[in-house]
Motif scaffolding. Sequence first.
Motif, mmCIF file in Angstrom:
data_model
loop_
_atom_site.group_PDB
_atom_site.id
_atom_site.type_symbol
_atom_site.label_atom_id
_atom_site.label_comp_id
_atom_site.label_asym_id
_atom_site.label_seq_id
_atom_site.Cartn_x
_atom_site.Cartn_y
_atom_site.Cartn_z
ATOM 1 N N PHE A 195 -64.165 48.934 -7.896
ATOM 2 C CA PHE A 195 -65.025 48.074 -8.714
ATOM 3 C C PHE A 195 -64.887 46.612 -8.314
ATOM 4 N N VAL A 196 -63.661 46.159 -8.155
ATOM 5 C CA VAL A 196 -63.416 44.758 -7.809
ATOM 6 C C VAL A 196 -63.919 44.456 -6.401
ATOM 7 N N ASN A 197 -63.705 45.389 -5.465
ATOM 8 C CA ASN A 197 -64.169 45.182 -4.092
ATOM 9 C C ASN A 197 -65.686 45.095 -4.014
ATOM 10 N N VAL A 198 -66.373 45.883 -4.832
ATOM 11 C CA VAL A 198 -67.834 45.824 -4.846
ATOM 12 C C VAL A 198 -68.300 44.471 -5.371
ATOM 13 N N MET A 199 -67.712 44.035 -6.470
ATOM 14 C CA MET A 199 -68.135 42.782 -7.081
ATOM 15 C C MET A 199 -67.702 41.558 -6.275
ATOM 16 N N ALA A 200 -66.734 41.735 -5.381
ATOM 17 C CA ALA A 200 -66.222 40.599 -4.611
ATOM 18 C C ALA A 200 -67.235 40.049 -3.615
#
Length: 367
Positions: free
Chosen positions: A249-254
């Motif tokens: 999730f964090v990698n996508v939003m990064a």
Amino acid sequence: MKPAISTTQTVALIQSAIAPTMVLAIPSVMVSIAQHDAWISGVIAGIVGLLMALIIAAISKANKGQYFVEWLEGRLGKPIGIAIGIMLGIYYFNNFCVIVRVFANFVSDMVLDETPLFMLVGMMVVVTVFTVLQGIEAIARSAFMVLLLILIVVPVSVFILYTDIDFKRLIPVFDTSAARMAVASLPPIALLSEVSVLLILTPFMKKPASAIRAGLFGSLLSSSQLLLVILLALTIFGPQLVPMLSYTFVNVMAIVEVGEFLERIEIFTVSVWFLTMYIKLTVFLFAGVHCLTHSLRLKSKHHVLLGLGLLAFVTSAGEWPRDLESGYKNLANMPQLLIINVGLPILIALGLLVTRGKRKQGGKQRP
């Protein structure tokens, strides 16, 4: 006077009790198993989640306003009610400690790598204990506000990410075997089973008759978020890269950015996720305190809460085996989740069916 929460607030509580841990690391596990068909596994999990929510809500509707443990004692007998209450209290407290540790590890890895772990754990436990002290109404209001933020931030983030999406990465569809897609659906099914917290929340609802609606919408919102994260990860990174991501999730939003002048705006989306994690922690600690207090006939919930908070700090901040530190990612808790959240409610439902006939007979004998 018993606190009262609305149906919408109950939906928000259920969504916050399920989604935060599910969207963090589960997508990478699912993609590693089902590859580009992982989104189909997400759909399967969502359907099963709705069925579980329907069963849990049907059981909840049988409760006419009593606290969960007291209701079980009246229907199944005092020993069984107390035993189930203690079991659930230990379950929610144990999961609370696991979530705190996983959350602290995440914050340490991604944000505050120089901050001692015990300080992160201490801060999380203190904030959670303080929130639970305010009562279920305050928790429900906070959960509803966070849900509103999700409904605003997520669509905006998806809109900004649209230029990076390539739907060709989802082709060919149904290329993965049915067995692998079924196996990939098990982790989210286990976490979607946490809709069983509705059993404890229903007595606090203004309209307990709407428990089915709350359970279904809460489960649907949670599975929709998981499906969205899987689709974004697959269409942006591809099925080969996603399994290597620690926090999908964090990698996508990064990678969210506007032009070349506004970058790192994923902090808004991640901040909302942080809030949902805190809501989940408060829901689990509240449920644990509630079950143990009523099962053990303890007079002061505040003393129980402070005692469990101190015990949680010592447990979560201590040394953990490396294979347990990743928490939900290695699915160490999946059997426990299924036994407590699926097996136990089924046994409760069977017990209610058996005692219903006896209850009717007893009612007829009354003058």
